[in-house]
Design a protein around this motif. Structure first.
Motif, PDB file in Angstrom:
ATOM      1  N   LEU A 197      -9.920  -4.469 -12.087  1.00  0.00           N
ATOM      2  CA  LEU A 197     -10.253  -3.140 -12.587  1.00  0.00           C
ATOM      3  C   LEU A 197      -8.944  -2.396 -12.837  1.00  0.00           C
ATOM      4  O   LEU A 197      -8.210  -2.076 -11.894  1.00  0.00           O
ATOM      5  CB  LEU A 197     -11.108  -2.380 -11.573  1.00  0.00           C
ATOM      6  CG  LEU A 197     -11.579  -0.968 -11.977  1.00  0.00           C
ATOM      7  CD1 LEU A 197     -12.502  -1.047 -13.191  1.00  0.00           C
ATOM      8  CD2 LEU A 197     -12.292  -0.288 -10.819  1.00  0.00           C
ATOM      9  N   TYR A 198      -8.633  -2.151 -14.116  1.00  0.00           N
ATOM     10  CA  TYR A 198      -7.409  -1.424 -14.461  1.00  0.00           C
ATOM     11  C   TYR A 198      -7.667   0.072 -14.333  1.00  0.00           C
ATOM     12  O   TYR A 198      -8.692   0.589 -14.800  1.00  0.00           O
ATOM     13  CB  TYR A 198      -6.962  -1.777 -15.885  1.00  0.00           C
ATOM     14  CG  TYR A 198      -6.533  -3.220 -16.013  1.00  0.00           C
ATOM     15  CD1 TYR A 198      -5.275  -3.630 -15.573  1.00  0.00           C
ATOM     16  CD2 TYR A 198      -7.391  -4.169 -16.544  1.00  0.00           C
ATOM     17  CE1 TYR A 198      -4.886  -4.957 -15.680  1.00  0.00           C
ATOM     18  CE2 TYR A 198      -7.008  -5.501 -16.646  1.00  0.00           C
ATOM     19  CZ  TYR A 198      -5.759  -5.882 -16.206  1.00  0.00           C
ATOM     20  OH  TYR A 198      -5.375  -7.198 -16.297  1.00  0.00           O
ATOM     21  N   LEU A 199      -6.738   0.750 -13.688  1.00  0.00           N
ATOM     22  CA  LEU A 199      -6.914   2.161 -13.374  1.00  0.00           C
ATOM     23  C   LEU A 199      -5.645   2.942 -13.683  1.00  0.00           C
ATOM     24  O   LEU A 199      -4.545   2.397 -13.588  1.00  0.00           O
ATOM     25  CB  LEU A 199      -7.224   2.340 -11.879  1.00  0.00           C
ATOM     26  CG  LEU A 199      -8.522   1.756 -11.348  1.00  0.00           C
ATOM     27  CD1 LEU A 199      -8.468   1.684  -9.832  1.00  0.00           C
ATOM     28  CD2 LEU A 199      -9.700   2.604 -11.792  1.00  0.00           C
ATOM     29  N   PRO A 200      -5.790   4.233 -14.003  1.00  0.00           N
ATOM     30  CA  PRO A 200      -4.600   5.092 -13.973  1.00  0.00           C
ATOM     31  C   PRO A 200      -4.181   5.268 -12.517  1.00  0.00           C
ATOM     32  O   PRO A 200      -5.019   5.256 -11.605  1.00  0.00           O
ATOM     33  CB  PRO A 200      -5.096   6.407 -14.584  1.00  0.00           C
ATOM     34  CG  PRO A 200      -6.573   6.400 -14.373  1.00  0.00           C
ATOM     35  CD  PRO A 200      -7.006   4.968 -14.416  1.00  0.00           C
ATOM     36  N   GLU A 201      -2.894   5.419 -12.286  1.00  0.00           N
ATOM     37  CA  GLU A 201      -2.408   5.440 -10.904  1.00  0.00           C
ATOM     38  C   GLU A 201      -2.987   6.591 -10.090  1.00  0.00           C
ATOM     39  O   GLU A 201      -3.139   6.476  -8.868  1.00  0.00           O
ATOM     40  CB  GLU A 201      -0.887   5.477 -10.885  1.00  0.00           C
ATOM     41  CG  GLU A 201      -0.306   5.133  -9.521  1.00  0.00           C
ATOM     42  CD  GLU A 201       1.174   4.809  -9.562  1.00  0.00           C
ATOM     43  OE1 GLU A 201       1.635   4.021  -8.724  1.00  0.00           O
ATOM     44  OE2 GLU A 201       1.882   5.347 -10.448  1.00  0.00           O
ATOM     45  N   ARG A 202      -3.368   7.673 -10.742  1.00  0.00           N
ATOM     46  CA  ARG A 202      -3.913   8.819  -9.999  1.00  0.00           C
ATOM     47  C   ARG A 202      -5.243   8.472  -9.319  1.00  0.00           C
ATOM     48  O   ARG A 202      -5.679   9.183  -8.399  1.00  0.00           O
ATOM     49  CB  ARG A 202      -4.111  10.012 -10.932  1.00  0.00           C
ATOM     50  CG  ARG A 202      -5.087   9.774 -12.051  1.00  0.00           C
ATOM     51  CD  ARG A 202      -5.211  10.962 -12.998  1.00  0.00           C
ATOM     52  NE  ARG A 202      -6.088  10.676 -14.124  1.00  0.00           N
ATOM     53  CZ  ARG A 202      -7.409  10.734 -14.073  1.00  0.00           C
ATOM     54  NH1 ARG A 202      -8.006  11.105 -12.932  1.00  0.00           N
ATOM     55  NH2 ARG A 202      -8.140  10.455 -15.127  1.00  0.00           N
ATOM     56  N   LEU A 203      -5.894   7.362  -9.747  1.00  0.00           N
ATOM     57  CA  LEU A 203      -7.178   6.974  -9.151  1.00  0.00           C
ATOM     58  C   LEU A 203      -7.043   5.858  -8.122  1.00  0.00           C
ATOM     59  O   LEU A 203      -8.042   5.462  -7.513  1.00  0.00           O
ATOM     60  CB  LEU A 203      -8.154   6.528 -10.248  1.00  0.00           C
ATOM     61  CG  LEU A 203      -8.595   7.589 -11.257  1.00  0.00           C
ATOM     62  CD1 LEU A 203      -9.565   6.982 -12.266  1.00  0.00           C
ATOM     63  CD2 LEU A 203      -9.245   8.778 -10.549  1.00  0.00           C
ATOM     64  N   ILE A 204      -5.838   5.343  -7.906  1.00  0.00           N
ATOM     65  CA  ILE A 204      -5.705   4.153  -7.077  1.00  0.00           C
ATOM     66  C   ILE A 204      -6.038   4.434  -5.616  1.00  0.00           C
ATOM     67  O   ILE A 204      -6.606   3.582  -4.918  1.00  0.00           O
ATOM     68  CB  ILE A 204      -4.294   3.526  -7.231  1.00  0.00           C
ATOM     69  CG1 ILE A 204      -4.343   2.042  -6.851  1.00  0.00           C
ATOM     70  CG2 ILE A 204      -3.265   4.284  -6.428  1.00  0.00           C
ATOM     71  CD1 ILE A 204      -5.050   1.170  -7.837  1.00  0.00           C
ATOM     72  N   ASP A 205      -5.718   5.630  -5.107  1.00  0.00           N
ATOM     73  CA  ASP A 205      -6.056   5.955  -3.719  1.00  0.00           C
ATOM     74  C   ASP A 205      -7.566   6.089  -3.548  1.00  0.00           C
ATOM     75  O   ASP A 205      -8.123   5.685  -2.512  1.00  0.00           O
ATOM     76  CB  ASP A 205      -5.373   7.252  -3.292  1.00  0.00           C
ATOM     77  CG  ASP A 205      -3.876   7.091  -3.129  1.00  0.00           C
ATOM     78  OD1 ASP A 205      -3.414   5.944  -2.999  1.00  0.00           O
ATOM     79  OD2 ASP A 205      -3.158   8.111  -3.141  1.00  0.00           O
ATOM     80  N   ALA A 213       0.826  -1.205   0.000  1.00  0.00           N
ATOM     81  CA  ALA A 213       0.000   0.000   0.000  1.00  0.00           C
ATOM     82  C   ALA A 213       0.857   1.250   0.000  1.00  0.00           C
ATOM     83  O   ALA A 213       1.843   1.346   0.743  1.00  0.00           O
ATOM     84  CB  ALA A 213      -0.914  -0.002   1.222  1.00  0.00           C
ATOM     85  N   GLY A 214       0.498   2.203  -0.846  1.00  0.00           N
ATOM     86  CA  GLY A 214       1.137   3.508  -0.831  1.00  0.00           C
ATOM     87  C   GLY A 214       2.430   3.629  -1.599  1.00  0.00           C
ATOM     88  O   GLY A 214       2.954   4.725  -1.740  1.00  0.00           O
ATOM     89  N   VAL A 215       2.976   2.525  -2.106  1.00  0.00           N
ATOM     90  CA  VAL A 215       4.241   2.573  -2.844  1.00  0.00           C
ATOM     91  C   VAL A 215       3.922   2.641  -4.338  1.00  0.00           C
ATOM     92  O   VAL A 215       3.315   1.726  -4.906  1.00  0.00           O
ATOM     93  CB  VAL A 215       5.122   1.349  -2.533  1.00  0.00           C
ATOM     94  CG1 VAL A 215       6.402   1.386  -3.360  1.00  0.00           C
ATOM     95  CG2 VAL A 215       5.457   1.318  -1.046  1.00  0.00           C
ATOM     96  N   THR A 216       4.332   3.714  -4.984  1.00  0.00           N
ATOM     97  CA  THR A 216       3.962   3.989  -6.373  1.00  0.00           C
ATOM     98  C   THR A 216       4.823   3.200  -7.356  1.00  0.00           C
ATOM     99  O   THR A 216       5.884   2.644  -6.993  1.00  0.00           O
ATOM    100  CB  THR A 216       4.115   5.484  -6.683  1.00  0.00           C
ATOM    101  OG1 THR A 216       5.513   5.824  -6.612  1.00  0.00           O
ATOM    102  CG2 THR A 216       3.324   6.332  -5.701  1.00  0.00           C
ATOM    103  N   LEU A 217       4.395   3.192  -8.606  1.00  0.00           N
ATOM    104  CA  LEU A 217       5.185   2.556  -9.659  1.00  0.00           C
ATOM    105  C   LEU A 217       6.556   3.220  -9.770  1.00  0.00           C
ATOM    106  O   LEU A 217       7.572   2.538  -9.960  1.00  0.00           O
ATOM    107  CB  LEU A 217       4.455   2.646 -11.001  1.00  0.00           C
ATOM    108  CG  LEU A 217       3.247   1.738 -11.208  1.00  0.00           C
ATOM    109  CD1 LEU A 217       2.633   2.001 -12.581  1.00  0.00           C
ATOM    110  CD2 LEU A 217       3.619   0.260 -11.070  1.00  0.00           C
ATOM    111  N   GLY A 229      -7.873  -3.334  -7.669  1.00  0.00           N
ATOM    112  CA  GLY A 229      -7.420  -2.236  -8.510  1.00  0.00           C
ATOM    113  C   GLY A 229      -6.008  -2.512  -9.000  1.00  0.00           C
ATOM    114  O   GLY A 229      -5.147  -2.905  -8.219  1.00  0.00           O
ATOM    115  N   VAL A 230      -5.774  -2.321 -10.295  1.00  0.00           N
ATOM    116  CA  VAL A 230      -4.486  -2.693 -10.889  1.00  0.00           C
ATOM    117  C   VAL A 230      -3.943  -1.547 -11.730  1.00  0.00           C
ATOM    118  O   VAL A 230      -4.669  -0.965 -12.546  1.00  0.00           O
ATOM    119  CB  VAL A 230      -4.630  -3.955 -11.770  1.00  0.00           C
ATOM    120  CG1 VAL A 230      -3.275  -4.359 -12.357  1.00  0.00           C
ATOM    121  CG2 VAL A 230      -5.224  -5.096 -10.970  1.00  0.00           C
TER     122      VAL A 230
END
Length: 267
Positions: free
Chosen positions: A155-163, A98-102, A132-133
């Protein structure tokens, strides 16, 4: 089937292993584990029939998927240094952290590493719920989806929506459980036994979901159909409308999203 190596054998890793084995998307002989607690490895190996003899030497190089199930506060850099020599063009790292970005993952694993950042759902044993992926440029859905489908939907998401997804979707069962508890208590307050109220609430919940799916109607349309003029239902809705139910639920989601972002900023 792909070989999967888990780094970190905590509760989420166990839930994924249990659901994947039940769904038949991963075989027990294709799963290997490593964890700082050898007793945890022994427990899961015995519980799920994993090949414990393979666990001691840890063989991430044999795996098509390396799943990072460590805690956010653990030393990601040392874990990355451990697995880097085993990573190849055919290996995808699946991060559950959790919380660690690409960007953070690529910084420690290498920019050319295939990485999927996954926020798992908590309904793994049911086959329901979305994970969420987010995929980096090197990863593809074909590499991870057969595995991810073993413990729910994807559900594939852009990273800005993952939170937002985390605070809304992953925390979502909390709100449903709370509603069920409160609705059941209302039935008991009105005079039904708890067993009777629980059964009625669960049937209403399952039936309402199925009604929405079959009819493809908006919830407001079904509310209109269910409520006759001056009837029982509309009187109940009137009191609910006067409560803080809708706004309270929305504030709860926003608070969960805010906390998710705070945890991410701690990195």
């Amino acid at each position: 089937m792909a070989k999967v190596h888990f780094i970190g054998a905590g509760q989420m890793a166990e839930a994924i292993i249990r659901a994947s084995l039940a769904a038949g998307t991963v075989r027990a002989q294709d799963i290997s584990l490593e964890d700082i607690d050898p007793d945890r490895i022994a427990l899961l190996s015995d519980r799920y029939g994993l090949a414990q003899a393979r666990q001691r030497e840890h063989l991430p190089g044999e795996a098509a998927l390396v799943v990072l199930g460590i805690r956010p506060q653990d030393d990601l850099a040392s874990v990355a240094a451990h697995i880097q020599p085993y990573l190849s063009a055919t290996t995808t790292v699946v991060s559950l952290i959790a919380g660690v970005t690409l960007r953070q993952l690529e910084a420690v694993l290498g920019a050319g590493t295939s990485i999927a950042r996954v926020i798992p759902n908590t309904l793994t044993d049911t086959g329901f719920g979305y994970s969420g992926v987010v995929l980096n440029a090197q990863a593809s859905a074909e590499q991870v989806e057969p595995f991810l489908n073993g413990f729910g939907k994807v559900l594939y998401l852009p990273e800005r929506l993952i939170d937002i997804f985390t605070g809304f979707g992953v925390a979502g069962p909390n709100y449903i459980y709370y509603f069920i508890e409160s609705f059941t208590d209302a039935g008991v307050l009105a005079g039904l036994s708890r067993a009777q109220a629980s059964e009625v609430v669960l049937e209403n919940l399952l039936g309402s979901v199925e009604m929405l799916r079959r009819s493809q109607k908006h919830p407001r349309q079904l509310l209109d159909i269910n409520n006759s003029p001056a009837g029982v239902g509309i009187h109940g809705l009137y009191e609910l409308n006067n409560s803080d139910f809708a706004a309270g639920l929305q504030r709860s989601v926003l608070a969960a999203v805010k906390r998710t972002r705070e945890l991410g900023e701690a990195h």
